[in-house]
Design an enzyme around this catalytic site. Structure first.
Site, short mmCIF file in Angstrom:
data_model
loop_
_atom_site.label_atom_id
_atom_site.label_comp_id
_atom_site.label_asym_id
_atom_site.label_seq_id
_atom_site.Cartn_x
_atom_site.Cartn_y
_atom_site.Cartn_z
N HIS A 116 43.13 39.82 29.25
CA HIS A 116 42.01 39.10 29.89
C HIS A 116 41.37 40.03 30.92
O HIS A 116 42.08 40.55 31.80
CB HIS A 116 42.50 37.84 30.62
CG HIS A 116 43.25 36.89 29.73
ND1 HIS A 116 44.08 35.89 30.22
CD2 HIS A 116 43.29 36.77 28.38
CE1 HIS A 116 44.61 35.22 29.22
NE2 HIS A 116 44.14 35.73 28.08
C1 LIG Z 1 45.81 39.36 21.81
C2 LIG Z 1 44.89 38.53 22.66
C3 LIG Z 1 45.14 37.17 22.82
C4 LIG Z 1 44.28 36.41 23.61
N1 LIG Z 1 44.50 35.07 23.69
C5 LIG Z 1 43.60 34.30 24.35
C6 LIG Z 1 43.73 32.89 24.33
O1 LIG Z 1 44.63 32.36 23.71
N2 LIG Z 1 42.81 32.16 25.02
C7 LIG Z 1 41.79 32.74 25.73
O2 LIG Z 1 41.02 32.02 26.37
N3 LIG Z 1 41.63 34.07 25.73
C8 LIG Z 1 42.49 34.86 25.04
N4 LIG Z 1 42.30 36.20 24.99
C9 LIG Z 1 41.11 36.76 25.66
C10 LIG Z 1 39.81 36.40 24.95
O3 LIG Z 1 39.94 36.52 23.56
C11 LIG Z 1 38.70 37.30 25.49
O4 LIG Z 1 38.62 37.08 26.89
C12 LIG Z 1 37.36 37.00 24.86
O5 LIG Z 1 37.38 37.15 23.48
C13 LIG Z 1 36.30 37.93 25.46
O6 LIG Z 1 35.06 37.61 24.89
P1 LIG Z 1 33.87 38.67 24.86
O7 LIG Z 1 32.84 38.10 23.97
O8 LIG Z 1 33.51 39.01 26.25
O9 LIG Z 1 34.49 40.01 24.27
P2 LIG Z 1 35.16 40.27 22.86
O10 LIG Z 1 35.70 39.03 22.29
O11 LIG Z 1 36.10 41.40 23.08
O12 LIG Z 1 33.95 40.72 21.93
C14 LIG Z 1 33.20 41.87 22.19
C15 LIG Z 1 32.70 42.43 20.86
O13 LIG Z 1 31.75 43.43 21.15
C16 LIG Z 1 31.91 44.48 20.23
N5 LIG Z 1 31.38 45.71 20.83
C17 LIG Z 1 31.85 46.36 21.92
N6 LIG Z 1 31.11 47.45 22.17
C18 LIG Z 1 30.15 47.49 21.21
C19 LIG Z 1 29.10 48.39 20.93
N7 LIG Z 1 28.86 49.46 21.70
N8 LIG Z 1 28.31 48.14 19.85
C20 LIG Z 1 28.52 47.05 19.06
N9 LIG Z 1 29.52 46.18 19.29
C21 LIG Z 1 30.32 46.39 20.35
C22 LIG Z 1 33.39 44.54 20.01
O14 LIG Z 1 33.72 45.22 18.80
C23 LIG Z 1 33.79 43.08 20.02
O15 LIG Z 1 33.81 42.53 18.74
C24 LIG Z 1 43.16 37.01 24.25
C25 LIG Z 1 42.92 38.37 24.10
C26 LIG Z 1 43.77 39.12 23.29
C27 LIG Z 1 43.51 40.59 23.14
#
Ligand SMILES: Cc1cc2nc3c(=O)[nH]c(=O)nc-3n(C[C@H](O)[C@H](O)[C@H](O)COP(=O)(O)OP(=O)(O)OC[C@H]3O[C@@H](n4cnc5c(N)ncnc54)[C@H](O)[C@@H]3O)c2cc1C
Ligand code: SF4
Length: 498
Positions: free
Chosen positions: A436
């Protein structure tokens, strides 16, 4: 879904749209859905591939290779080097996360507004409540039932109950969960309501397009305004997306500040203030069979110490991953392996006071630095002790605290209680991990101490927004996905209103 695979883009490729969104995780998906439903022409750019549930690899290491960023091998350097796990796939980390769903706690929201009253209008309590109601309905968020919990979760309930600690079945974003225990490898049964199965298809029904396997390398600006993004497709073609209305960064609290820095947009504390919930796992060995890879992946939590910044969750992962942390050599290792089905792993996650930073490192890759404070280590010591006590209260015969400098195996409560005061104080004695991430493009009213305004707009570049947990002023102490979905929806509404 309307997905164009970047592997097929071999020549320069130009797309015109209203809004370009970088990243298709919870932040990008919620923003895309909101804006596409509002009538804007949305293009989502995602570095990872689109993988359908039936194609998720079943074993842990293959899943990490296909669905995680750098096979989960990104490491935060500092006084306790820790892997930083993130998804890299259409749907982002929602595809591989534990499905644990928490509303942003009111005490956390109120603390942010108290520190910066300008956040009050965006983060209005009633608006958030309505958003959370909607998200919970959309994603089937409901407490884990006993029918799919499996022993590892039910044993945690037993241990917490015996110690008088507040605990409950975890509310999860699943529909018809079969308790296959594979959430962290991607739910091959398609039961987890990850973004590739929920918000992204809705966005596409409203005209959005997803460009998968396209790595965005820069945000383009003209006369102080964001006008689009450029990227590299897996097929070798250069991709240019011209956005009439806005560019929304939703690439995560690691990649978003990196993209800003690479684009020369270094205003404010971009990349600083990295905050996290470092966690460690403790192992309990039972006489009875546990088979921790079965049952809902993470189905029970202990929340009685949340106000201290400590939260406990049952864990579930693939046997190959469990074997990777097993002690012993030769016959001893073989014996430990044969006992694997009698083990449960439970985790403690800390709302850490530690701070870090993200900056562009070798070959443009993120360099992450992060340090735990002595208070954070004390929280880990307390957490390991409480987990150990819970294990014994649930009937475990042995507990493996998993920290260097303390007994590898503990077989009585008295010794595990000592961990709180005599456990290692060196941060690197613990095998932690970070899942996180927060704070690297902090939201706030003061341009000197924040990167985006209270309404997600970048302080100095017009038409540029940040929608992910980079904007959270602090760590939340609870699992962040649901709060990220709510924030990104608000960001999408802000773009629509502009
Ligand atoms: C193993 C694990 C278990 C977890 N379990 C939970 C849970 O049970 N409950 C919970 O609330 N949270 C959980 N989390 C955390 C939660 O999943 C994340 O906080 C959340 O997904 C973040 O959302 P986001 O959209 O900010 O980023 P992300 O979900 O990380 O998505 C960002 C996306 O942007 C893409 N990206 C990045 N840079 C670029 C670029 N330059 N060009 C194109 N694409 C790009 C990436 O490939 C990725 O797909 C967990 C995390 C992990 C790793
Ligand atoms: S526990 Fe299994 S069936 Fe349930 S959501 Fe996770 S992977 Fe899917």
């Amino acid at each position: 879904m309307n997905v164009l695979d970047g592997a097929t883009i071999t020549a320069p490729h130009l797309v015109d749209c209203d809004v370009a969104i970088v990243g298709s995780g919870p932040a990008g998906a919620a923003a895309a859905r909101t804006m596409a439903e509002g009538g804007l022409r949305v293009v989502v750019l995602e570095e990872g591939p689109w993988v359908k549930p039936r194609d998720y690899p079943l074993d842990g290491f293959s899943a990490m290779a296909r669905l995680y960023r750098d096979m989960g091998a990104n490491v935060a350097l500092g006084n306790a080097p820790m892997p930083v796990l993130q998804g890299r796939v259409v749907g982002g980390t929602s595809v591989v996360n534990g499905a644990i769903s928490w509303r942003l706690p009111e005490d956390v929201r109120a603390g942010w507004v108290q520190d910066d009253p300008a956040l009050g209008e965006t983060l209005d309590a009633e608006t958030l409540r309505q958003l959370f109601d909607g998200i919970e309905a959309d994603l089937g968020i409901a407490p884990t039932t006993d029918a799919v919990a499996g022993p590892k979760n039910l044993l945690m309930a037993k241990g917490a109950e015996a110690l008088g600690l507040e605990h409950r079945p975890i509310a999860r974003n699943t529909r018809g969960c079969e308790g296959l225990g594979r959430c962290l490898q991607g739910c091959s049964a398609g039961r987890k309501q990850s973004m590739d199965l929920t918000y992204l298809p809705v966005a596409c029904e409203h005209g959005a397009q997803i460009l998968s396997r396209v790595t965005v390398t820069g945000v383009e600006t003209h006369s102080g305004r964001a006008i689009g993004v450029v990227g590299q497709a897996a097929g070798g073609g250069r991709v240019t997306v011209r956005a009439q209305h806005a560019v929304v960064l939703a690439a995560s609290a690691i990649q978003t500040p990196i993209l800003l820095q690479k684009s020369g947009l270094r205003h404010g504390p971009v990349g600083l203030n990295l905050q996290a919930h470092p966690g460690v796992a403790v192992v309990g060995q039972f006489r009875e069979t546990v088979r921790m890879w079965e049952g809902a992946t993470q189905g029970h939590e202990v929340i009685g110490l949340r106000k201290e910044g400590i939260k406990f969750e049952a864990l579930g992962y693939d046997p190959a991953i469990i074997a990777g942390r097993m002690d012993g050599m030769g016959r001893e290792f073989a014996r430990n392996l044969s006992q694997m089905d009698h083990e449960a792993h439970w985790g403690v996650a800390v709302r850490a006071h530690g701070r870090g930073r993200v900056r562009v490192g070798f070959r443009g890759r993120p360099m992450i630095q992060y340090n735990l404070t002595s208070r954070d280590v004390n929280c880990l010591r307390r957490g390991v002790r409480v987990l150990g006590e819970m294990f014994f209260a649930a009937g475990a015969e042995r507990v493996l605290p998993g920290a260097h400098g303390f007994a590898a195996v503990v077989d009585n409560v008295r010794d595990i209680v000592r961990f709180e005061t005599e456990g290692p104080t060196r941060p690197d004695a613990y095998h932690g991990a970070i899942t996180h991430l927060f704070g690297t493009c902090k939201m706030g009213s003061d341009p000197a101490t924040s990167v985006v305004r209270a309404d997600f707009r970048h302080h100095t570049v017009a038409g540029l927004y940040v929608a992910d947990s980079s904007v959270f002023p602090t760590a939340t102490g609870v699992n962040p996905q649901t709060a990220i979905l709510a924030f990104a929806t608000l960001c999408g509404r802000r773009v629509l209103a502009a």
